[in-house]
Design a protein around this motif. Structure first.
Motif, PDB file in Angstrom:
ATOM      1  N   ALA A  77       9.160   9.558  10.803  1.00 11.08           N
ATOM      2  CA  ALA A  77       8.064   8.663  11.156  1.00 11.08           C
ATOM      3  C   ALA A  77       7.181   8.381   9.945  1.00 11.08           C
ATOM      4  N   GLU A  78       6.894   9.412   9.176  1.00  7.45           N
ATOM      5  CA  GLU A  78       6.075   9.233   7.977  1.00  7.45           C
ATOM      6  C   GLU A  78       6.774   8.342   6.955  1.00  7.45           C
ATOM      7  N   HIS A  79       8.071   8.541   6.768  1.00  5.19           N
ATOM      8  CA  HIS A  79       8.827   7.736   5.808  1.00  5.19           C
ATOM      9  C   HIS A  79       8.878   6.264   6.234  1.00  5.19           C
ATOM     10  N   ARG A  80       9.147   6.038   7.506  1.00  5.65           N
ATOM     11  CA  ARG A  80       9.246   4.647   7.975  1.00  5.65           C
ATOM     12  C   ARG A  80       7.881   3.966   7.919  1.00  5.65           C
ATOM     13  N   LEU A  81       6.824   4.693   8.232  1.00  4.07           N
ATOM     14  CA  LEU A  81       5.490   4.117   8.128  1.00  4.07           C
ATOM     15  C   LEU A  81       5.198   3.716   6.691  1.00  4.07           C
ATOM     16  N   ASN A  82       5.486   4.602   5.746  1.00  2.00           N
ATOM     17  CA  ASN A  82       5.248   4.290   4.336  1.00  2.00           C
ATOM     18  C   ASN A  82       6.124   3.135   3.859  1.00  2.00           C
ATOM     19  N   ASP A  83       7.358   3.049   4.373  1.00  2.00           N
ATOM     20  CA  ASP A  83       8.229   1.932   4.008  1.00  2.00           C
ATOM     21  C   ASP A  83       7.635   0.594   4.439  1.00  2.00           C
ATOM     22  N   LEU A  84       6.987   0.586   5.618  1.00  2.00           N
ATOM     23  CA  LEU A  84       6.488  -0.660   6.193  1.00  2.00           C
ATOM     24  C   LEU A  84       5.091  -1.038   5.712  1.00  2.00           C
ATOM     25  N   LEU A  85       4.366  -0.103   5.142  1.00  2.00           N
ATOM     26  CA  LEU A  85       3.022  -0.399   4.652  1.00  2.00           C
ATOM     27  C   LEU A  85       3.078  -1.312   3.419  1.00  2.00           C
ATOM     28  N   PRO A  86       1.984  -2.051   3.131  1.00  2.00           N
ATOM     29  CA  PRO A  86       1.968  -2.883   1.925  1.00  2.00           C
ATOM     30  C   PRO A  86       2.352  -2.078   0.691  1.00  2.00           C
ATOM     31  N   GLY A  87       3.265  -2.631  -0.088  1.00  2.00           N
ATOM     32  CA  GLY A  87       3.780  -1.937  -1.255  1.00  2.00           C
ATOM     33  C   GLY A  87       5.032  -1.136  -0.975  1.00  2.00           C
ATOM     34  N   GLY A  88       5.361  -0.960   0.310  1.00  2.00           N
ATOM     35  CA  GLY A  88       6.564  -0.219   0.679  1.00  2.00           C
ATOM     36  C   GLY A  88       7.813  -1.069   0.544  1.00  2.00           C
ATOM     37  N   THR A  89       8.956  -0.401   0.553  1.00  2.00           N
ATOM     38  CA  THR A  89      10.234  -1.093   0.389  1.00  2.00           C
ATOM     39  C   THR A  89      10.471  -2.138   1.475  1.00  2.00           C
ATOM     40  N   LEU A  90       9.947  -1.888   2.682  1.00  2.00           N
ATOM     41  CA  LEU A  90      10.180  -2.779   3.817  1.00  2.00           C
ATOM     42  C   LEU A  90       8.897  -3.491   4.265  1.00  2.00           C
ATOM     43  N   ALA A  91       7.945  -3.634   3.373  1.00  2.00           N
ATOM     44  CA  ALA A  91       6.657  -4.238   3.743  1.00  2.00           C
ATOM     45  C   ALA A  91       6.826  -5.645   4.299  1.00  2.00           C
ATOM     46  N   HIS A  92       7.830  -6.364   3.807  1.00  2.00           N
ATOM     47  CA  HIS A  92       8.040  -7.735   4.285  1.00  2.00           C
ATOM     48  C   HIS A  92       8.498  -7.762   5.732  1.00  2.00           C
ATOM     49  N   PHE A  93       8.977  -6.624   6.242  1.00  2.00           N
ATOM     50  CA  PHE A  93       9.383  -6.550   7.647  1.00  2.00           C
ATOM     51  C   PHE A  93       8.201  -6.776   8.579  1.00  2.00           C
ATOM     52  N   TYR A  94       7.020  -6.329   8.179  1.00  2.00           N
ATOM     53  CA  TYR A  94       5.874  -6.388   9.099  1.00  2.00           C
ATOM     54  C   TYR A  94       4.690  -7.169   8.525  1.00  2.00           C
ATOM     55  N   PHE A  95       3.997  -6.608   7.542  1.00  2.00           N
ATOM     56  CA  PHE A  95       2.811  -7.284   7.028  1.00  2.00           C
ATOM     57  C   PHE A  95       3.159  -8.626   6.393  1.00  2.00           C
ATOM     58  N   GLY A  96       4.255  -8.662   5.663  1.00  2.00           N
ATOM     59  CA  GLY A  96       4.671  -9.929   5.069  1.00  2.00           C
ATOM     60  C   GLY A  96       5.000 -10.960   6.126  1.00  2.00           C
ATOM     61  N   TYR A  97       5.617 -10.504   7.218  1.00  2.00           N
ATOM     62  CA  TYR A  97       5.964 -11.416   8.315  1.00  2.00           C
ATOM     63  C   TYR A  97       4.715 -12.017   8.940  1.00  2.00           C
ATOM     64  N   VAL A  98       3.758 -11.162   9.303  1.00  2.00           N
ATOM     65  CA  VAL A  98       2.529 -11.644   9.949  1.00  2.00           C
ATOM     66  C   VAL A  98       1.783 -12.620   9.043  1.00  2.00           C
ATOM     67  N   LYS A  99       1.656 -12.266   7.783  1.00  2.00           N
ATOM     68  CA  LYS A  99       0.940 -13.130   6.843  1.00  2.00           C
ATOM     69  C   LYS A  99       1.644 -14.467   6.644  1.00  2.00           C
ATOM     70  N   SER A 100       2.960 -14.471   6.745  1.00  2.00           N
ATOM     71  CA  SER A 100       3.693 -15.719   6.507  1.00  2.00           C
ATOM     72  C   SER A 100       3.599 -16.687   7.691  1.00  2.00           C
ATOM     73  N   TRP A 101       3.564 -16.162   8.923  1.00  2.00           N
ATOM     74  CA  TRP A 101       3.551 -17.042  10.095  1.00  2.00           C
ATOM     75  C   TRP A 101       2.149 -17.478  10.514  1.00  2.00           C
ATOM     76  N   TRP A 102       1.138 -16.675  10.221  1.00  2.00           N
ATOM     77  CA  TRP A 102      -0.200 -16.996  10.711  1.00  2.00           C
ATOM     78  C   TRP A 102      -0.681 -18.384  10.281  1.00  2.00           C
ATOM     79  N   PRO A 103      -0.514 -18.782   9.037  1.00  2.00           N
ATOM     80  CA  PRO A 103      -0.984 -20.128   8.644  1.00  2.00           C
ATOM     81  C   PRO A 103      -0.225 -21.263   9.335  1.00  2.00           C
ATOM     82  N   LEU A 104       0.959 -20.980   9.876  1.00  2.00           N
ATOM     83  CA  LEU A 104       1.774 -22.012  10.522  1.00  2.00           C
ATOM     84  C   LEU A 104       1.633 -21.995  12.047  1.00  2.00           C
TER      85      LEU A 104
END
Length: 242
Positions: A194-221
């Motif tokens: 759980a700790e590893h996956r959380l860190n992966d998904l946080l900004p700067g993590g390997t998988l950040a585009h899975f979550y924060f990047g996704y939200v930021k990309s769709w909100w303006p549209l």
């Protein structure tokens, strides 16, 4: 010796010239390509990872069938009826090869794959994706394709973490070897996972585009006429409406 994640995947994707995850391809959505296989009124269901993708694919299918008695029967397999054009289907796969197979494949029962996803019964086709808008640094041009409709969905971040842990852990070793060590294997301790996956998904993590990047990309549209941006919690609260 096997390299640890994420180093193994970073080196694998760099060497192969691929994307992250390594079994994703954006080639189908290139500006010169997208109009060669889509039709006006096609619906692209492109939620954030682990945010109700299959649920929304099924709902979209039910809407197009308008409650027909055989709607469930026609939804025999999510991958056949609402195909995922982003998915690389083999290590040496390419969009060009897969595009032909979607049109030419004859299934073991003698039926044609194309008849599953491009049935005459469907007033519109439904496709799966996980990519975001090109206008905000993603892949798919939203405003440049007003003839297409896009369904996007996000979810409470910790629920995404909770969902992605078993999703990753259930991949077998053969799958991981095929894709350069992705997704990362379980440590054997759910708390550590759980700790590893959380860190992966946080900004700067390997998988950040899975979550924060996704939200930021769709909100303006979100207010574009061909975009429906939803939150998983709202859909859960109104199951009948959804």
């Amino acid at each position: 010796m096997a390299l640890p994640f994420p180093l193994s995947v970073i080196l694998w994707t760099a060497a192969a010239g691929g994307e992250m995850p390594p079994y994703f391809t954006s080639a189908a959505w290139a500006e010169e390509e997208i109009k060669t296989w889509t039709k006006p009124n096609d619906v692209i269901v492109t939620p954030c990872v682990k945010c109700g993708t299959n649920w929304m694919l099924y709902c979209s299918h039910q809407i197009r069938m308008k409650g027909a008695a055989d709607a469930d029967e026609l939804f025999e397999d999510v991958n056949l009826v609402t195909p995922w054009m982003d998915l690389v289907q083999s290590r040496d796969g390419s969009w060009a090869k897969q595009k032909d197979r979607y049109n030419d494949t004859v299934l073991p029962d003698g039926s044609h794959l194309k008849d599953k996803w491009d049935s005459d019964r469907f007033p519109f086709r439904v496709f799966k994706s996980h990519y975001g808008p090109k206008e905000t640094g993603g892949v798919i041009s939203i405003t440049g394709n007003p003839q297409l409709k896009f369904v996007a969905m996000t979810r409470y971040g910790l629920d995404v973490v909770n969902s992605i842990i078993p999703f990753f852990n259930n991949r077998n070793e053969n799958f991981r070897k095929m894709w350069g060590g992705f997704p990362p294997a379980s440590s054997g301790d759910i708390t550590i996972d759980a700790e590893h996956r959380l860190n992966d998904l946080l900004p700067g993590g390997t998988l950040a585009h899975f979550y924060f990047g996704y939200v930021k990309s769709w909100w303006p549209l979100r207010n574009e006429p061909n975009v429906l941006l939803m939150h998983y919690a709202d859909a859960i609260k109104d199951l009948k409406g959804t």
